[in-house]
Structure formats: structure tokens, C-alpha cells
Motif scaffolding. Structure first.
Motif, PDB file in Angstrom:
ATOM      1  N   VAL A 164       0.725  -1.134  -0.091  1.00 39.17           N
ATOM      2  CA  VAL A 164       0.055  -0.022   0.028  1.00 39.17           C
ATOM      3  C   VAL A 164       0.855   1.342  -0.093  1.00 39.17           C
ATOM      4  CG1 VAL A 164      -1.800   1.163   1.180  1.00 39.17           C
ATOM      5  CG2 VAL A 164      -1.929  -1.185   1.011  1.00 39.17           C
ATOM      6  N   MET A 165       1.881   1.262   0.742  1.00 34.19           N
ATOM      7  CA  MET A 165       2.946   2.476   0.791  1.00 34.19           C
ATOM      8  C   MET A 165       3.368   2.709  -0.629  1.00 34.19           C
ATOM      9  SD  MET A 165       5.076   1.575   4.365  1.00 34.19           S
ATOM     10  CE  MET A 165       6.262   2.728   4.052  1.00 34.19           C
ATOM     11  N   GLY A 166       3.823   1.428  -1.468  1.00 37.41           N
ATOM     12  CA  GLY A 166       4.370   1.856  -2.574  1.00 37.41           C
ATOM     13  C   GLY A 166       3.351   2.298  -3.587  1.00 37.41           C
ATOM     14  N   ALA A 167       2.237   1.844  -3.463  1.00 33.12           N
ATOM     15  CA  ALA A 167       1.140   2.292  -4.458  1.00 33.12           C
ATOM     16  C   ALA A 167       0.618   3.599  -4.371  1.00 33.12           C
ATOM     17  CB  ALA A 167      -0.128   1.371  -4.463  1.00 33.12           C
ATOM     18  N   THR A 168       0.497   4.040  -2.907  1.00 36.59           N
ATOM     19  CA  THR A 168      -0.067   5.404  -2.613  1.00 36.59           C
ATOM     20  C   THR A 168       1.066   6.383  -2.636  1.00 36.59           C
ATOM     21  OG1 THR A 168       0.069   4.992  -0.442  1.00 36.59           O
ATOM     22  CG2 THR A 168      -2.131   4.486  -1.346  1.00 36.59           C
ATOM     23  N   GLY A 169       2.344   5.918  -2.224  1.00 38.78           N
ATOM     24  CA  GLY A 169       3.496   6.960  -2.209  1.00 38.78           C
ATOM     25  C   GLY A 169       3.565   7.745  -0.701  1.00 38.78           C
ATOM     26  N   HIS A 170       2.513   7.139   0.164  1.00 36.86           N
ATOM     27  CA  HIS A 170       2.484   7.836   1.495  1.00 36.86           C
ATOM     28  C   HIS A 170       3.394   7.017   2.445  1.00 36.86           C
ATOM     29  CE1 HIS A 170      -0.817  10.545   0.620  1.00 36.86           C
ATOM     30  NE2 HIS A 170      -1.572   9.371   0.110  1.00 36.86           N
ATOM     31  N   SER A 171       3.432   7.826   3.586  1.00 36.09           N
ATOM     32  CA  SER A 171       4.330   7.112   4.595  1.00 36.09           C
ATOM     33  C   SER A 171       3.632   5.828   5.471  1.00 36.09           C
ATOM     34  CB  SER A 171       4.566   7.983   5.670  1.00 36.09           C
ATOM     35  OG  SER A 171       3.264   8.406   6.535  1.00 36.09           O
ATOM     36  N   ARG A 172       4.254   5.168   6.165  1.00 32.68           N
ATOM     37  CA  ARG A 172       3.583   3.980   6.904  1.00 32.68           C
ATOM     38  C   ARG A 172       2.426   4.352   7.742  1.00 32.68           C
ATOM     39  NH1 ARG A 172       5.205  -0.792   7.590  1.00 32.68           N
ATOM     40  NH2 ARG A 172       4.569  -2.355   9.191  1.00 32.68           N
ATOM     41  N   ARG A 173       2.566   5.457   8.381  1.00 37.01           N
ATOM     42  CA  ARG A 173       1.314   5.831   9.005  1.00 37.01           C
ATOM     43  C   ARG A 173       0.181   6.135   8.288  1.00 37.01           C
ATOM     44  NH1 ARG A 173       4.979   9.732  12.719  1.00 37.01           N
ATOM     45  NH2 ARG A 173       5.320   8.262  14.514  1.00 37.01           N
ATOM     46  N   ALA A 174       0.336   6.994   7.170  1.00 37.25           N
ATOM     47  CA  ALA A 174      -0.699   7.298   6.449  1.00 37.25           C
ATOM     48  C   ALA A 174      -1.377   6.018   5.801  1.00 37.25           C
ATOM     49  CB  ALA A 174      -0.253   8.199   5.214  1.00 37.25           C
ATOM     50  N   SER A 175      -0.428   5.155   5.208  1.00 34.04           N
ATOM     51  CA  SER A 175      -0.938   3.998   4.633  1.00 34.04           C
ATOM     52  C   SER A 175      -1.666   2.967   5.645  1.00 34.04           C
ATOM     53  CB  SER A 175       0.119   2.987   4.168  1.00 34.04           C
ATOM     54  OG  SER A 175       1.003   3.861   3.322  1.00 34.04           O
ATOM     55  N   LEU A 176      -1.172   2.819   6.895  1.00 30.26           N
ATOM     56  CA  LEU A 176      -1.993   2.269   7.980  1.00 30.26           C
ATOM     57  C   LEU A 176      -3.429   2.887   8.079  1.00 30.26           C
ATOM     58  CD1 LEU A 176       0.685   1.310  10.449  1.00 30.26           C
ATOM     59  CD2 LEU A 176      -0.366  -0.276   9.076  1.00 30.26           C
ATOM     60  N   ARG A 177      -3.274   4.173   8.059  1.00 34.46           N
ATOM     61  CA  ARG A 177      -4.894   4.832   8.186  1.00 34.46           C
ATOM     62  C   ARG A 177      -5.553   4.431   6.980  1.00 34.46           C
ATOM     63  NH1 ARG A 177      -2.855   9.553   9.026  1.00 34.46           N
ATOM     64  NH2 ARG A 177      -2.816  10.511   6.731  1.00 34.46           N
ATOM     65  N   LEU A 178      -4.998   4.537   5.677  1.00 32.71           N
ATOM     66  CA  LEU A 178      -5.885   4.136   4.753  1.00 32.71           C
ATOM     67  C   LEU A 178      -6.502   2.740   4.763  1.00 32.71           C
ATOM     68  CD1 LEU A 178      -3.654   5.914   1.834  1.00 32.71           C
ATOM     69  CD2 LEU A 178      -5.974   6.503   2.597  1.00 32.71           C
ATOM     70  N   ILE A 179      -5.446   1.713   5.175  1.00 35.61           N
ATOM     71  CA  ILE A 179      -5.957   0.310   5.435  1.00 35.61           C
ATOM     72  C   ILE A 179      -6.946   0.452   6.517  1.00 35.61           C
ATOM     73  CG2 ILE A 179      -5.152  -1.887   6.269  1.00 35.61           C
ATOM     74  CD1 ILE A 179      -2.497  -1.188   4.926  1.00 35.61           C
ATOM     75  N   GLY A 180      -6.866   1.072   7.554  1.00 32.73           N
ATOM     76  CA  GLY A 180      -8.296   1.002   8.416  1.00 32.73           C
ATOM     77  C   GLY A 180      -9.436   1.721   7.925  1.00 32.73           C
ATOM     78  N   GLN A 181      -9.205   2.596   7.042  1.00 34.57           N
ATOM     79  CA  GLN A 181     -10.381   3.406   6.265  1.00 34.57           C
ATOM     80  C   GLN A 181     -10.795   2.011   5.471  1.00 34.57           C
ATOM     81  OE1 GLN A 181      -9.171   6.483   4.586  1.00 34.57           O
ATOM     82  NE2 GLN A 181      -9.101   8.039   6.652  1.00 34.57           N
ATOM     83  N   ALA A 182     -10.389   1.225   4.798  1.00 30.92           N
ATOM     84  CA  ALA A 182     -10.923   0.419   4.008  1.00 30.92           C
ATOM     85  C   ALA A 182     -11.565  -0.876   4.839  1.00 30.92           C
ATOM     86  CB  ALA A 182      -9.778  -0.216   3.237  1.00 30.92           C
ATOM     87  N   ARG A 183     -10.934  -1.074   5.813  1.00 34.38           N
ATOM     88  CA  ARG A 183     -11.566  -2.099   6.961  1.00 34.38           C
ATOM     89  C   ARG A 183     -12.782  -1.713   7.325  1.00 34.38           C
ATOM     90  NH1 ARG A 183      -7.821  -5.890   8.234  1.00 34.38           N
ATOM     91  NH2 ARG A 183      -5.573  -5.104   8.244  1.00 34.38           N
ATOM     92  N   ASP A 184     -12.798  -0.138   7.921  1.00 37.98           N
ATOM     93  CA  ASP A 184     -14.064   0.307   8.338  1.00 37.98           C
ATOM     94  C   ASP A 184     -15.059   0.544   7.196  1.00 37.98           C
ATOM     95  OD1 ASP A 184     -12.634   0.785  10.878  1.00 37.98           O
ATOM     96  OD2 ASP A 184     -12.378   3.167  10.416  1.00 37.98           O
ATOM     97  N   ALA A 185     -14.710   0.489   5.871  1.00 35.11           N
ATOM     98  CA  ALA A 185     -15.728   0.323   4.975  1.00 35.11           C
ATOM     99  C   ALA A 185     -16.210  -1.005   4.297  1.00 35.11           C
ATOM    100  CB  ALA A 185     -15.241   1.167   3.646  1.00 35.11           C
ATOM    101  N   GLY A 186     -15.639  -2.118   5.381  1.00 37.23           N
ATOM    102  CA  GLY A 186     -16.059  -3.347   4.995  1.00 37.23           C
ATOM    103  C   GLY A 186     -15.333  -4.127   4.029  1.00 37.23           C
ATOM    104  N   LEU A 187     -14.243  -3.603   3.367  1.00 37.11           N
ATOM    105  CA  LEU A 187     -13.376  -4.044   2.191  1.00 37.11           C
ATOM    106  C   LEU A 187     -12.334  -4.904   2.389  1.00 37.11           C
ATOM    107  CD1 LEU A 187     -13.384  -0.715   0.365  1.00 37.11           C
ATOM    108  CD2 LEU A 187     -15.038  -2.553  -0.068  1.00 37.11           C
ATOM    109  N   LEU A 188     -12.033  -4.689   3.881  1.00 35.88           N
ATOM    110  CA  LEU A 188     -10.976  -5.990   4.354  1.00 35.88           C
ATOM    111  C   LEU A 188     -11.600  -6.416   5.588  1.00 35.88           C
ATOM    112  CD1 LEU A 188      -7.724  -3.783   3.916  1.00 35.88           C
ATOM    113  CD2 LEU A 188      -8.461  -5.619   2.309  1.00 35.88           C
ATOM    114  N   SER A 189     -10.970  -7.558   5.881  1.00 35.50           N
ATOM    115  CA  SER A 189     -11.440  -8.360   7.093  1.00 35.50           C
ATOM    116  C   SER A 189     -11.011  -7.806   8.355  1.00 35.50           C
ATOM    117  CB  SER A 189     -11.152  -9.993   7.077  1.00 35.50           C
ATOM    118  OG  SER A 189      -9.780  -9.978   6.963  1.00 35.50           O
ATOM    119  N   PRO A 190     -11.814  -7.802   9.462  1.00 36.22           N
ATOM    120  CA  PRO A 190     -11.511  -7.230  10.657  1.00 36.22           C
ATOM    121  C   PRO A 190      -9.824  -7.624  11.090  1.00 36.22           C
ATOM    122  CG  PRO A 190     -13.205  -7.955  11.002  1.00 36.22           C
ATOM    123  CD  PRO A 190     -13.083  -8.468   9.637  1.00 36.22           C
ATOM    124  N   ARG A 191      -9.035  -6.662  11.642  1.00 40.58           N
ATOM    125  CA  ARG A 191      -7.738  -7.001  11.919  1.00 40.58           C
ATOM    126  C   ARG A 191      -7.908  -8.270  13.052  1.00 40.58           C
ATOM    127  NH1 ARG A 191      -3.265  -3.502  14.609  1.00 40.58           N
ATOM    128  NH2 ARG A 191      -1.630  -4.967  14.228  1.00 40.58           N
TER     129      ARG A 191
END
Length: 152
Positions: free
Chosen positions: A121-148
Motif C-alpha cells: 500500500v505504501m508503494g502504491a500510494t506513495g504515502h508514509s507507513r502511518r498514512a498507509s495504515l490509516r488508509l488500510i483502517g479506512q478500508a477495513r471500516d468500509a467493510g472492504l477488508l476483514s477485521p484485524r
């Protein structure tokens, strides 16, 4: 917004530099931060904010500090040379639902290949690790990824 070099320590072949950051907003809110750069990493040592920052705001501040330090550390980047040219180029990344779908796609593809999904995700977005983790969390909240974690 201002970034000022505070001090610098040279030891052997390495240099450690401190920078002071100040953001003042139109509504009177203010953020002061001190960051240290050395050994290939950026660490935020101190943050003072009026009013207090939320955790999401701190993550955004960390990204801003990282970009600003990279800009300030460029060779020949004096106060007059600073501008948008020093920032890292990031690929255009859509916001909202479309962005979350793309994050989920990158994450799942990396999992299938046995690679680190956060790095993907970091490579695809060009964002830092923190920002990428935030984006992953948003995808989880949207139901697009399984809960952690599975809830018991």
C-alpha cells in the motif's frame, strides 16, 4: 507555516539536525513541533498544540513534518530556495470509496503473493507507513477488508 533549523551536531561522518516547526491557523489554533533528523530517520521529539490534537491530526502532522524535513534537508535548500519543488512526487490517489477499494485491492494482492501488505500500500500510494495504515483502517471500516482481530 514555518520550518527553521534549530541546531546541528556533527560527529565523525554523520550529522544530526534539529528543526523547529510552527503552524498557525486562521482561527488562532497553533502547533509547535521539534523534530530530529539523523541516521536516516526523522523523529518528532516534541509537539505542543492549542487546542489539543486528535490521533488522526497527529498522523497528518507526522506526514507534514516528514515532507517538510525532506524539503529542508535538500542540498542548497536555503530559506529562499524552499517551495513546492522539494517535495516527493506522489502518484495521484483517489479519495473516498474509490481510494479505499484500491487500497483493499493492493492489500489483498500482496497477501496472495506472500508480500507485506502495508509495504504494498505504501508503494502504491506513495504515502508514509502511518498514512498507509490509516488508509488500510479506512478500508477495513468500509467493510472492504476483514477485521484485524477476530472478536471473541
Amino acid at each position: 507555516m514555518s520550518v527553521r533549523p534549530a541546531w546541528e551536531v556533527r560527529e565523525n561522518e554523520g550529522t544530526t539536525r534539529w528543526f523547529e516547526f510552527r503552524l498557525v491557523f486562521g482561527d488562532g489554533a497553533r502547533i509547535d513541533a521539534l523534530a530530529v533528523v539523523g541516521g536516516g530517520c526523522v523523529c518528532v521529539e516534541e509537539v505542543r498544540a492549542q487546542p489539543a490534537l486528535s490521533l488522526d491530526d497527529l498522523a497528518v502532522l507526522a506526514d507534514w513534518v516528514e515532507d517538510s524535513v525532506a524539503e529542508a534537508c535538500e542540498p542548497g535548500a536555503g530559506p529562499d530556495a524552499r517551495g513546492g519543488q522539494g517535495r516527493r512526487a506522489r502518484p495521484a490517489w483517489p479519495r473516498g470509496q474509490e481510494g479505499s477499494q484500491l487500497v483493499a485491492r493492493e492489500y489483498r494482492a500482496a497477501q496472495r503473493e506472500g508480500a507485506d501488505p502495508v509495504l504494498a500500500v505504501m508503494g502504491a500510494t506513495g504515502h508514509s507507513r502511518r498514512a498507509s495504515l490509516r488508509l488500510i483502517g479506512q478500508a477495513r471500516d468500509a467493510g472492504l477488508l476483514s477485521p484485524r482481530r477476530a472478536r471473541r
